[in-house]
Design a protein around this motif. Structure first.
Motif, PDB file in Angstrom:
ATOM      1  N   HIS A 119       0.823  -1.214   0.000  1.00 42.91           N
ATOM      2  CA  HIS A 119       0.000   0.000   0.000  1.00 42.91           C
ATOM      3  C   HIS A 119       0.859   1.266   0.000  1.00 42.91           C
ATOM      4  O   HIS A 119       2.088   1.224   0.051  1.00 42.91           O
ATOM      5  CB  HIS A 119      -0.929  -0.011   1.218  1.00 42.91           C
ATOM      6  CG  HIS A 119      -0.208   0.014   2.536  1.00 42.91           C
ATOM      7  ND1 HIS A 119       0.366   1.150   3.065  1.00 42.91           N
ATOM      8  CD2 HIS A 119       0.022  -0.972   3.454  1.00 42.91           C
ATOM      9  CE1 HIS A 119       0.917   0.879   4.227  1.00 42.91           C
ATOM     10  NE2 HIS A 119       0.731  -0.398   4.496  1.00 42.91           N
TER      11      HIS A 119
ATOM     12  N   TRP B 154      -5.789  -2.097   0.266  1.00 43.04           N
ATOM     13  CA  TRP B 154      -6.000  -2.746  -1.027  1.00 43.04           C
ATOM     14  C   TRP B 154      -7.294  -3.562  -1.053  1.00 43.04           C
ATOM     15  O   TRP B 154      -7.910  -3.727  -2.110  1.00 43.04           O
ATOM     16  CB  TRP B 154      -4.814  -3.627  -1.383  1.00 43.04           C
ATOM     17  CG  TRP B 154      -3.801  -2.950  -2.245  1.00 43.04           C
ATOM     18  CD1 TRP B 154      -2.521  -2.595  -1.915  1.00 43.04           C
ATOM     19  CD2 TRP B 154      -3.979  -2.549  -3.615  1.00 43.04           C
ATOM     20  NE1 TRP B 154      -1.896  -1.988  -2.985  1.00 43.04           N
ATOM     21  CE2 TRP B 154      -2.766  -1.954  -4.045  1.00 43.04           C
ATOM     22  CE3 TRP B 154      -5.033  -2.631  -4.516  1.00 43.04           C
ATOM     23  CZ2 TRP B 154      -2.589  -1.454  -5.331  1.00 43.04           C
ATOM     24  CZ3 TRP B 154      -4.871  -2.130  -5.803  1.00 43.04           C
ATOM     25  CH2 TRP B 154      -3.659  -1.554  -6.198  1.00 43.04           C
TER      26      TRP B 154
ATOM     27  N   GLY C 226      -9.138  -0.628  -2.583  1.00 43.63           N
ATOM     28  CA  GLY C 226      -8.662  -1.124  -3.869  1.00 43.63           C
ATOM     29  C   GLY C 226      -9.477  -2.272  -4.431  1.00 43.63           C
ATOM     30  O   GLY C 226      -9.397  -2.555  -5.631  1.00 43.63           O
TER      31      GLY C 226
ATOM     32  N   ALA D 149      -9.015  -5.339  -4.206  1.00 44.23           N
ATOM     33  CA  ALA D 149      -8.112  -6.297  -4.842  1.00 44.23           C
ATOM     34  C   ALA D 149      -8.710  -7.695  -4.877  1.00 44.23           C
ATOM     35  O   ALA D 149      -8.516  -8.443  -5.853  1.00 44.23           O
ATOM     36  CB  ALA D 149      -6.771  -6.315  -4.102  1.00 44.23           C
TER      37      ALA D 149
END
Length: 369
Positions: free
Chosen positions: A172, A181, A185, A187
Motif C-alpha cells: 500500500h 488494497w 482497492g 483487490a
C-alpha cells in the motif's frame, strides 16, 4: 403519588421534547445514486454559511445549495462507472459525509461511492465464486510490536488439498495500512473476477502493513523513507514471507512470486524486488515513489540479471497528472539507457485509486505465465 410514578412522569417530560425534535429533523439520504449515473450528495448544516463538494474527480470544489430545511445538496454527473471519493467543505472545514458508511479511513479520510456499470467494472463485487480474505496479527521482531497483514486465498482454496499457489505481495501507499488494497482497492474482487473470466491464474495475495517504522507525527523527518524501506525489506523477507510459506500452500521460487505496490509501496516493490531477483520473478510499481539515486550501484544485480531474463516482468505505470511522474520518468529513463526490458504505461489520471485499481486489473493477468 409514589416515587416511581413521579420518576416516570419526570422522565416523560424530559424525553418527549427530544423525540419530537428528532422526528422533526430532516433525514437526508446521501449519497443517492441515480440510474443515469448522476449522484446527489446532501449534508445537514442549518447554521453553515457555505458548503461545497470536493472530490469525485471534480477539478474545483462545487458549491452546494441550501434548502429551507437546512439540508445542502448538489447533483453531479453523469459519472463514468467507478468508485469515487469525496468530502464536504463546511465553512472551510473538510468533513466526511455523515450519512455514508463507506469511508476511506487513513491519514486523510474520505467518503466513497460507487457508480455501477453495465457490465460491472472489474473492481465491483460480481456474482462469481469469491475468495476469502484472512487477517493475521503477529509479533514482529523488526518493529518490536505487532504487525498485521491480510491474505487473500482464491475461490476453491482448500488447505487440505495438494494444490499449491503462486504468491503476489501487494503493498500500500504512505497514507494507508494493510487493509487499503482490500477495502478501497477491492483487490479481492478484482482477483475474483479475473479468475472467473479465466484471465488470471489463481494466486494467493498478501497485503502487509508497510510501516514497520511508525509514521511520524506532523512533519516527516528526512530519514524516514530510507529507514522504513530497510525495515520493510527485513520484515517482509525474514518474517512475513516465512509465515505465509509455513501456513499456506505456496510455490517457493522466484518464478512463482510477484511483488507490486502503489506510491510508497511501489517504491518498496521496486527496491526490494529488483535487488532480490532470486526471490521475485515479477515486479511492478503503480505511481511509485521510484528510486532515482545511485541506480547503477543499487541495482547491480538487475544489470546482470537482465541478461538472463530476470525479472520475467518489470511493469511500471503512472498517470499523466501524477505528482510522481518526473520521478518515474527518471527511473524509466535509466532502464532504457541500460537496455533493461520493462513495460511502461503512461496513462490518464493522477495519484488516485481509480488508476491503481485499473493497473492491478492489467498486472495480474500477466503473472505466472
Amino acid at each position: 403519588m409514589t416515587l416511581l410514578p413521579r420518576l416516570l412522569t419526570l422522565f416523560g417530560a424530559l424525553i418527549v421534547p427530544f423525540i419530537a425534535l428528532a422526528a422533526a429533523a430532516p433525514d437526508p439520504v446521501s449519497p443517492e445514486i441515480h440510474p443515469d449515473g448522476r449522484a446527489t450528495l446532501r449534508f445537514l448544516a442549518p447554521n453553515a454559511q457555505a458548503v461545497a463538494l470536493q472530490g469525485l474527480n471534480l477539478k474545483e470544489p462545487q458549491p452546494m445549495t441550501k434548502g429551507a430545511d437546512g439540508v445542502w445538496s448538489i447533483t453531479v454527473g453523469p459519472l463514468a462507472p467507478e468508485i469515487y471519493s469525496y468530502t464536504f467543505s463546511v465553512d472551510g472545514a473538510t468533513v466526511t459525509d455523515p450519512r455514508n458508511r463507506q469511508i476511506k479511513k487513513w491519514i486523510r479520510s474520505e467518503s466513497t461511492l460507487e457508480i455501477p456499470g453495465h457490465p460491472p467494472i472489474l473492481a465491483a463485487a460480481q456474482p462469481v465464486p469469491h475468495g476469502v480474505v484472512h487477517r493475521h496479527v503477529v509479533s514482529s521482531q523488526t518493529r518490536q510490536r505487532e504487525n498485521a497483514f491480510l491474505v487473500y486465498t482464491p475461490p476453491g482454496f482448500d488447505p487440505r488439498a495438494n494444490t499449491t499457489y503462486p504468491v503476489v505481495y501487494l503493498l500500500h501507499g504512505f497514507g494507508d495500512d494493510e487493509t487499503a488494497w482490500a477495502e478501497v482497492g477491492h483487490a479481492n474482487f478484482i482477483a475474483d473476477n479475473l479468475i472467473a473470466q479465466k484471465k488470471a491464474i489463481p494466486a494467493i495475495i498478501v497485503m502487509t502493513n508497510g510501516h514497520p517504522v511508525p509514521i511520524p507525527v506532523g512533519v516527516r523527518f528526512p530519514e524516514y523513507s530510507a529507514q522504513n524501506l530497510a525495515a520493510m525489506q527485513q520484515e517482509l523477507l525474514t518474517e512475513v514471507m516465512p509465515f505465509v510459506e509455513q501456513n499456506y500452500p505456496t510455490r517457493r521460487d522466484a518464478a512463482n512470486r510477484a511483488i507490486v505496490g502503489l506510491s510508497m509501496g511501489g517504491g518498496q516493490s521496486l527496491n526490494v524486488g529488483l535487488t532480490h531477483l532470486d526471490t521475485f520473478g515479477w515486479v511492478g510499481g503503480f505511481s511509485s515513489a521510484a528510486p532515482t539515486e545511485k541506480l547503477d550501484e543499487t541495482f547491480a544485480a538487475l544489470l546482470a540479471g537482465a541478461k538472463q531474463g530476470q525479472p520475467q516482468l518489470l511493469w511500471i505505470g503512472i498517470g499523466k497528472s501524477d505528482f510522481l511522474l518526473e520521478q518515474n520518468k527518471t527511473f524509466v529513463g535509466w532502464l532504457e539507457a541500460r537496455q533493461i526490458p520493462h513495460t511502461w504505461q503512461l496513462t490518464d489520471g493522477g495519484h488516485e485509486w481509480p488508476v491503481w485499481r485499473r493497473y492491478l486489473g492489467e498486472f495480474l493477468p500477466l503473472l505466472f505465465r
